[in-house]
Design an enzyme around this catalytic site. Structure first.
Site: not given
Length: 423
Positions: A226, A302
């Protein structure tokens, strides 16, 4: 009390694909081979094959002497850690397998040890023999009294020893069942169910040598980290247990540039993203440019950094020095406050990887995710140790690429490419 060593292995050519297991029972005192067993399982995953090998080995040892102590040696980290009780078994369809193995001997009679693959050649050879011959039943072989060599097939495991019972061996209705001792896949079309595909060994061992030329197009994962958030330039821990920040202005520009680069690439067929805000925003920018919908994939999330969320490395070192030292040296250590260990992340990513490889065989898929998952994809593809995670640079909005072939091999094609972010 007699002591046995059980060495077991399983493999799947395609994962899922044609699979088999091999097990050998040794006398711990003399090293003598007492029993060999192998079986072709039909189309299943590596993990199922490894568990079936464990079960066959334990049950063969039990048939020899139910009062014996048994030391299991396997190159499947997942099976060893789960059976040792150090890793949780979160997936409901894995629990019957572990439960069945745990019931063969009373508690305390069996110990487990992970060994490198090169030390498990005997069981590996048997597993490959099963896959090569596609034997329809478990073969049990003992050294011949006449010449000391292994005789040919001497018998078959009984129903109690050679296959899972109906109470233990069935997977959920969402997927099929484990193959019977006859080696045929339980589902009508021989394909692995979504439930079975969601459980894999955390370690993939590539076959030696060049792959055959007729494997077809690989499943190719383009791994996009990202774009920046306000926490990124400050190098703060930002996992799945924190504030879930959005992209910064810089991050949104990085996402736009990544989208343009991927449009020029022209090969992306599907987009999957972690459920966190920063990955969904990055994926949305690419999806708008490519005209492809985004699918949220929870397995790409994550790592949870527990009490370290939002802190810099220096702040963690000051507040939790002992926990940090342990975390840096032990992949099974969790961050302070019950975060996710690197070992647990690797297990999760391996399961996600294999499920997606099966679902997107021959296609190119963009996975918009985070630092630890991307590094883990690469580490597993290379067969690198856990400490390699600390030796990879992975910038915001960088791209990496890993291809997965039908024989289970993986090829790292790109790592941390940021050329699309330059003016």
């Amino acid at each position: 009390m007699r002591e046995f060593i059980v060495e077991a292995d399983g493999g799947s050519r395609g994962n899922p694909g044609p699979a088999g297991y091999g097990s050998v029972v040794l006398d711990a005192a003399t090293g003598e081979t007492l029993i060999e067993t192998y079986e072709y399982l039909g189309v299943v995953s590596n993990n199922v094959a490894e568990y079936r090998g464990l079960l066959a080995g334990l049950r063969a040892a039990h048939d020899l002497d139910p009062s014996a102590s048994v030391h299991v040696r396997m190159d499947s980290k997942l099976v060893v850690e789960q059976m040792s009780g150090r890793w949780k078994i979160k997936h409901p369809d894995m629990k019957p397998l572990a439960l069945a193995a745990g019931r063969v001997f009373p508690p305390g009679q069996v110990t487990y040890e992970w060994i490198p693959r090169e030390q498990n050649k005997h069981a590996d050879r048997l597993a490959n023999e099963a896959m090569d011959s596609r034997a329809s039943a478990s073969s049990v072989r003992k050294p011949s009294a006449a010449d000391g060599k292994l005789s040919s097939e001497e018998g078959k495991l009984s129903a109690a020893g050679g296959e899972l019972s109906s109470a233990e061996g069935k997977l959920s209705a969402a997927g099929g069942e484990l193959p019977s001792a006859g080696g045929k896949p339980s589902s009508a079309d021989g394909k692995e169910s979504a439930a079975e595909a969601d459980v894999r060994a955390a370690k993939v061992v590539a076959s030696p040598g060049w792959a055959p030329a007729d494997m077809g197009a690989p499943a190719t994962f383009v791994l996009l980290r990202h774009g920046e958030t306000p926490l990124t330039p400050q190098k703060r821990f930002s996992g799945s247990g924190g504030t879930d920040p959005s992209l910064s202005d810089i991050g949104r520009e990085q996402a736009r540039r990544a989208a343009e680069a991927l449009a020029q690439r022209g090969t992306i067929q599907h987009i999957l993203a972690s459920p966190l805000t920063r990955t969904r925003e990055t994926a949305a920018a690419v999806a708008e440019r490519l005209g492809i919908e985004v699918t949220v994939e929870d397995g790409l999330i994550e790592t949870d950094f527990g009490a370290w969320e939002g802190l810099t490395f220096g702040e963690v070192r000051e507040r939790y020095p002992d926990d940090l030292t342990t975390w840096l040296s032990d992949p099974e250590a969790e961050p302070t406050g019950g975060g996710e260990s690197f070992a647990a992340t690797a297990t999760r990513i391996a399961a996600t990887r294999d499920r997606l490889v099966a679902a997107y065989a021959g296609r190119t898929v963009l996975l918009v995710t985070h630092v630890t998952p991307i590094k883990t994809f690469v580490r597993l593809a290379l067969g690198a140790p856990p400490e390699s995670l600390f030796r990879m640079e992975l910038s915001a909005a960088s791209m990496s690429v890993v291809a997965y072939y039908a024989d289970g091999n993986a090829s790292v094609r790109l790592l941390n490419d940021t050329s699309h972010l330059r003016p």
